[in-house]
Design a protein around this motif. Structure first.
Motif, short mmCIF file in Angstrom:
data_model
loop_
_atom_site.label_atom_id
_atom_site.label_comp_id
_atom_site.label_asym_id
_atom_site.label_seq_id
_atom_site.Cartn_x
_atom_site.Cartn_y
_atom_site.Cartn_z
N GLN A 66 42.16 30.48 47.01
CA GLN A 66 41.09 29.98 46.19
C GLN A 66 39.64 30.87 46.80
N ASP A 74 32.40 35.86 37.57
CA ASP A 74 33.41 35.69 38.47
C ASP A 74 34.86 35.34 37.99
N LEU A 75 34.53 34.22 37.06
CA LEU A 75 35.70 33.61 36.39
C LEU A 75 36.27 34.60 35.35
N ALA A 78 38.23 37.55 36.75
CA ALA A 78 39.65 37.00 37.36
C ALA A 78 40.55 36.76 36.24
N LEU A 79 40.29 36.18 35.04
CA LEU A 79 41.03 36.10 34.03
C LEU A 79 41.82 37.23 33.28
N LEU A 114 37.44 29.31 42.11
CA LEU A 114 38.81 29.84 41.36
C LEU A 114 40.14 29.70 42.09
N PHE A 116 44.15 30.56 42.74
CA PHE A 116 45.10 31.72 42.32
C PHE A 116 46.55 31.26 43.00
N ASP A 123 47.69 38.34 43.37
CA ASP A 123 46.71 37.09 42.96
C ASP A 123 46.72 36.96 41.57
N GLU A 124 47.33 35.70 40.79
CA GLU A 124 46.68 35.72 39.47
C GLU A 124 46.20 34.24 39.32
N CYS A 125 45.04 34.35 38.43
CA CYS A 125 44.20 33.10 38.31
C CYS A 125 44.86 32.04 37.45
N SER A 128 40.39 26.79 37.55
CA SER A 128 39.13 26.75 38.52
C SER A 128 38.65 25.19 38.47
N TYR A 314 47.28 30.58 28.68
CA TYR A 314 46.40 31.68 29.10
C TYR A 314 45.74 32.31 27.86
#
Length: 402
Positions: A66, A74-75, A78-79, A114, A116, A123-125, A128, A314
């Motif tokens: 995290q 930021d989110l 990451a997506l 976030l 992961f 790392d995969e989101c 959150s 997703y």
């Protein structure tokens, strides 16, 4: 009145909001509102982190990581960094985002974490957690109050129309009312409501207005995992799902409201620190008093709280952040759809924003509220109220004094 079910001492806060709407301030309110907002913010942040961590770990036993996020960019970054699968629509969304990230509200403040999981060494989101920002909470509380008051005004205006119909000996649906007369009846009903507030006459009580989503989690789960989530939650001895709502159409997701019983002693294991400590010290409390006050606040509060979990796959998560139903666009649409926008509406917004802003200031005294719901103000006035609250010089100070 407003009941924030993610908070402790929510009945006390609800009563304070009600009193302030009537311009009824008590000598202890400055200290009371500071504790209610600042201590609740700390409490929510701690229990949300514990609950989110446990939930994601239950779904990903191989391990999670995290990191904090301070802005929506930021989110969103990451997506799009590591899609779990691809299709033409996902590729289009990511391509559009990379071409014009400035179109996607990336600088919006975001108080969140976030999460992961590791896939193929990267790392995969997977989701959150976030705490609703104070300004958004104030805005939502104001909107709910405004909707309630608008309904009350309409009911009274409808009553005036019913009276006219009875005097004419016809049914209400046979009544033809000129537009100007309808507007006059609405203004008359609004005026009566303002007089009720001014003279502290009780308004019609239609029950509390609940807000359940101050603490929230978004989880990216495909269909099989979505059923697994309920199994994980069922295994927790301290939580239960109280509401479930599916959204279909432009926005496809499932909203769960969870009743959660936080571990008080685990939350109190760490001392109060950071900005909350500084704010309470500025109000005349020493560190030891603050630690004891927070412990008393937690131990004497309600045993359970409510939080929201939003679950989508997703592709739908991408649609809600950079696609056809961007969350920030939905917020703008909500503001534009608001039916009632008179002086009372704006004053409620001002009052709620002031209520949630006051605890973040260094102001220690509160003998009079700067907003009275029955007065009329321009936005310039409230700008000066906030400047004064945070000791920001007014534009007038730039004048050349003689």
């Amino acid at each position: 009145m407003i009941r924030i079910d993610s908070y402790l001492h929510r009945t006390v806060l609800s009563e304070l909001i009600r009193r302030w709407m009537y311009d009824e301030v008590h000598p202890a309110d400055a200290d009371l509102i500071a504790r209610l907002i600042n201590f609740n913010h700390l409490y929510v942040s701690r229990y949300l982190h514990l609950f989110s961590e446990s939930t994601f770990q239950g779904l990903y036993p191989a391990g999670i990581s995290q990191r904090p996020a301070l802005r929506k960019g930021d989110l969103k970054d990451a997506l799009v960094a590591r899609p779990p699968y691809r299709n033409p629509r996902i590729d289009e969304l990511i391509r559009n985002y990379h071409a014009h990230p400035e179109h996607y509200y990336c600088d919006t403040p975001f108080h969140g974490i976030l999460f992961f999981s590791m896939r193929g060494g990267i790392d995969e989101c997977i989701g959150s957690s976030r705490i609703k920002r104070v300004r958004r909470l104030a805005e939502k509380a104001a909107r709910r109050i405004i909707d309630r008051m608008f309904d009350n005004i309409k009911k009274h205006a409808d009553g005036l129309a019913d009276d006219r119909a009875r005097r004419l000996g016809i049914s209400r649906d046979q009544l033809v009312t000129p537009l100007q007369e309808m507007q006059d009846e609405f203004l008359q009903a609004e005026s009566r409501l303002l007089e009720d507030l001014r003279h502290r006459r009780p308004l019609q009580d239609d029950g509390d207005i609940a807000i359940n989503d101050v603490a929230g989690i978004k989880m990216i789960l495909e269909a099989p995992q979505q059923e697994q989530l309920k199994d994980v939650l069922d295994r927790f001895p301290d939580c239960r799902i109280t509401e479930e709502e599916s959204h279909d159409g432009r926005y496809n997701a499932t909203n769960l409201i969870v009743c959660y019983r936080p571990d008080r002693e685990r939350i109190l294991a760490r001392p109060v620190s950071g900005r909350i400590l500084s704010l309470m010290q500025a109000r005349g409390m020493d560190s030891e008093q603050i630690q004891q006050a927070f412990a008393d606040f937690v131990r004497t509060g309600e045993k359970t709280v409510s939080l929201e979990i939003i679950v989508s796959n997703y592709e739908e998560t991408l649609e809600s952040e950079i696609g056809r139903c961007i969350h920030e666009d939905r917020i703008v649409s909500q503001r534009l759809r608001q039916q009632y926008r008179g002086h009372l509406s704006k004053n409620i917004e001002y009052l709620m924003e002031y209520l949630f802003a006051f605890p973040m200031s260094m102001q220690r005294d509160l003998t009079e509220l700067p907003i009275k719901l029955w007065n009329r103000y321009l936005p310039d006035y409230f700008d000066e109220v906030l400047k004064d609250l945070f000791h920001i010089p007014s534009d007038g100070l730039l004048d050349d004094a003689q």
